[in-house]
Write an enzyme that holds these catalytic residues in place. Sequence first.
Site, mmCIF file in Angstrom:
data_model
loop_
_atom_site.group_PDB
_atom_site.id
_atom_site.type_symbol
_atom_site.label_atom_id
_atom_site.label_comp_id
_atom_site.label_asym_id
_atom_site.label_seq_id
_atom_site.Cartn_x
_atom_site.Cartn_y
_atom_site.Cartn_z
ATOM 1 N N GLU A 27 -3.670 -4.488 19.649
ATOM 2 C CA GLU A 27 -2.784 -4.547 18.447
ATOM 3 C C GLU A 27 -1.838 -3.463 18.421
ATOM 4 O OE1 GLU A 27 -5.165 -5.244 14.824
ATOM 5 O OE2 GLU A 27 -3.725 -4.249 13.762
ATOM 6 N N ASP A 85 -6.243 -3.480 1.957
ATOM 7 C CA ASP A 85 -5.156 -3.247 0.846
ATOM 8 C C ASP A 85 -4.438 -4.510 0.534
ATOM 9 O OD1 ASP A 85 -4.410 -2.126 3.515
ATOM 10 O OD2 ASP A 85 -2.437 -2.822 2.836
ATOM 11 N N ARG A 122 0.973 -11.404 13.790
ATOM 12 C CA ARG A 122 -0.025 -10.797 12.813
ATOM 13 C C ARG A 122 0.543 -10.783 11.340
ATOM 14 N NH1 ARG A 122 -4.245 -8.423 12.217
ATOM 15 N NH2 ARG A 122 -3.396 -6.585 11.685
ATOM 16 N N GLU A 154 1.816 -6.619 11.406
ATOM 17 C CA GLU A 154 1.557 -6.555 10.222
ATOM 18 C C GLU A 154 2.210 -5.831 9.345
ATOM 19 O OE1 GLU A 154 -2.086 -4.090 11.159
ATOM 20 O OE2 GLU A 154 -1.092 -2.279 10.253
ATOM 21 N N GLU A 164 -8.059 -11.414 10.261
ATOM 22 C CA GLU A 164 -8.734 -10.247 9.948
ATOM 23 C C GLU A 164 -9.438 -10.055 8.710
ATOM 24 O OE1 GLU A 164 -6.056 -6.793 9.435
ATOM 25 O OE2 GLU A 164 -7.684 -5.287 9.758
ATOM 26 N N ASP A 218 -6.951 -1.675 17.723
ATOM 27 C CA ASP A 218 -5.697 -1.570 17.245
ATOM 28 C C ASP A 218 -5.104 -0.157 17.573
ATOM 29 O OD1 ASP A 218 -3.514 -1.109 15.488
ATOM 30 O OD2 ASP A 218 -4.885 -1.607 13.722
ATOM 31 N N HIS A 256 -2.985 -10.235 9.445
ATOM 32 C CA HIS A 256 -3.536 -9.101 8.924
ATOM 33 C C HIS A 256 -4.260 -9.325 7.547
ATOM 34 C CE1 HIS A 256 -1.955 -4.993 6.728
ATOM 35 N NE2 HIS A 256 -2.827 -4.681 7.371
ATOM 36 N N ASN A 281 0.670 -1.110 0.053
ATOM 37 C CA ASN A 281 0.025 -0.079 0.030
ATOM 38 C C ASN A 281 0.984 1.305 0.080
ATOM 39 O OD1 ASN A 281 -2.330 1.821 0.066
ATOM 40 N ND2 ASN A 281 -2.761 1.084 2.290
ATOM 41 N N TYR A 325 -6.887 7.237 13.242
ATOM 42 C CA TYR A 325 -6.693 6.010 12.387
ATOM 43 C C TYR A 325 -8.002 5.041 12.747
ATOM 44 C CZ TYR A 325 -5.548 1.222 11.675
ATOM 45 O OH TYR A 325 -5.713 -0.106 11.479
ATOM 46 N N HIS A 342 -14.429 -5.131 11.360
ATOM 47 C CA HIS A 342 -14.036 -3.405 11.816
ATOM 48 C C HIS A 342 -14.980 -2.711 11.963
ATOM 49 C CE1 HIS A 342 -9.938 -3.192 9.707
ATOM 50 N NE2 HIS A 342 -9.944 -4.230 10.070
ATOM 51 N N HIS A 390 -2.336 1.064 16.528
ATOM 52 C CA HIS A 390 -1.468 1.417 15.387
ATOM 53 C C HIS A 390 -0.085 2.165 15.676
ATOM 54 C CE1 HIS A 390 -1.353 2.178 11.061
ATOM 55 N NE2 HIS A 390 -2.247 1.233 10.834
ATOM 56 N N ARG A 439 -13.235 -5.649 15.849
ATOM 57 C CA ARG A 439 -12.574 -4.706 16.182
ATOM 58 C C ARG A 439 -13.284 -3.280 16.383
ATOM 59 N NH1 ARG A 439 -7.685 -2.261 12.602
ATOM 60 N NH2 ARG A 439 -9.047 -0.699 12.137
ATOM 61 N N TRP A 450 2.881 6.214 12.600
ATOM 62 C CA TRP A 450 1.322 5.944 12.190
ATOM 63 C C TRP A 450 1.277 4.273 11.959
ATOM 64 C CZ3 TRP A 450 -1.764 3.550 8.607
ATOM 65 C CH2 TRP A 450 -2.905 4.195 8.485
HETATM 66 C C1 GCO Z 1 -5.000 -3.462 10.151
HETATM 67 C C2 GCO Z 1 -4.167 -2.331 9.789
HETATM 68 C C3 GCO Z 1 -4.531 -1.675 8.474
HETATM 69 C C4 GCO Z 1 -3.080 -0.898 8.002
HETATM 70 C C5 GCO Z 1 -3.168 -0.816 6.509
HETATM 71 C C6 GCO Z 1 -1.731 -0.280 5.898
HETATM 72 O O1 GCO Z 1 -5.023 -3.661 11.291
HETATM 73 O O2 GCO Z 1 -5.885 -3.733 9.273
HETATM 74 O O3 GCO Z 1 -3.733 -1.499 10.860
HETATM 75 O O4 GCO Z 1 -5.490 -0.815 8.408
HETATM 76 O O5 GCO Z 1 -3.051 0.347 8.375
HETATM 77 O O6 GCO Z 1 -3.484 -2.246 6.091
HETATM 78 O O7 GCO Z 1 -1.971 -0.361 4.382
HETATM 79 MG MG MG Z 2 -3.506 -2.813 12.404
#
Ligand code: GCO
Ligand code: MG
Length: 403
Positions: free
Chosen positions: A237, A317, A284, A263, A340, A211, A313, A37, A159, A122, A213, A147, A403
């Site tokens: 997460e 994307d 993950r 991930e 997920e 999550d 993961h 991505n 996020y 989600h 992040h 989630r 991020w």
């Molecule tokens: C998740 C992830 C995604 C990522 C994304 C990045 O837990 O699914 O954090 O949302 O941010 O896949 O490309």
């Molecule tokens: Mg994540």
Amino acid sequence: MKIVGADVLITAPGRNYVTLKITTDEGLVGWGDATLNGRELAVASYLRDHICPQLIGRDAHQIEDTWQYLYKGAYWRRGPVTMTAIAAVDIALWDIKGKAAGLPVYQLLGGAARDGVMVYGHASGESLDEMLDDFAGYLDSGYRAVRAQCAIPGMDTVYGVHRGGAGLYEPASGHLPAEETWETGPYLRFAPRMLGAVRERFGFDVHLLHDVHHRLSPIEAGRLGKDLEEHRLFWMEDATPAEDQDAFRLIRQHTTTPLAVGEVFNSIWDCQQLITERLIDYIRTSVSHAGGISHLRKIFSLAELYGVRTGSHGAGDLSPVSFAAALHVDMAVPNFGIQEYMGHRAPAEEVFHTNWTFRNGLMHPGDAPGLGVEVDEDAAARFPYDPKFLPVNRRTDGSVHDW
Ligand code: GCO
Ligand code: MG
């Protein structure tokens, strides 16, 4: 069976996907996902310019040898671009092997170790009520695990809350990423209240995930984990930036909330310490970013030895090709935890024809030979590449944050 073709397709049905097509002299076609991505073209070039020419004439059945050839042969090892490219080849070759054998890939991996794969959806919202309603929708559709992410009062963006259409975090097309703002204090105060509201409304029978992040320091993560203990999360997460494996030791000392990470990892070396020192509960790593089915299985086998379960993961994307590959691995590994499932935005289904099913919160990859996903190249050609980036995150003082 010799490889006679290796071609890269770039298409954007709902979002960008890079797909590798491998063709054999017996007329079999295998598909691999090469999507990274926001850095899609780097992997496309790695494949087109460096890997595809090396594949022609190789025995399509020699999956492990091809993996070693590409990994060790390049000298420059690991890294998301390299490992995503190798993953695409590996996934496509497993697809071919399944088609040649007339068996779904999970049968080649040892057969079904469960009836189906528990997935989590989600739920998100711009307010607590909106998130709770979204959460209820997942329960109504049969999900056993969800989630929860929610906009933080007083903060513009956060996020995991998809605005302007489900399943997309990249706000705008163009050649520059959007910028978002973040402040840790309001988040740390709000998250326990938000997740507590889920428990209050829906009770404890549903698995609840969250999550972070990568946004906290180790001690902040320890505190959040502690504050969340009463809400009995399935996992917390990516609490801290994932490259610092040692940080998890400190988080672990402070909380019994289960920890998940991985991930952004792309090899077994990224999680070796986390697994062997039992610093996490769920790994993950994904099939498309961690070297394909062959390498992912090694990571999961190492994890099995140390009581760590899987939780791949599966964001939107990652293309339907890698999602299907993940389901096949999930079916077969003994230490499966959860998968997920964010889903794919329309019109992805015009390009990727899938075979998987969802029933009572469990998914099954289907029994078509190979991975069970076919790509319609004419449809793919109708959706040209659309440059997009994940957002950059800044604190309110202007400094760049994780991020
Ligand atoms: C998740 C992830 C995604 C990522 C994304 C990045 O837990 O699914 O954090 O949302 O941010 O896949 O490309
Ligand atoms: Mg994540």
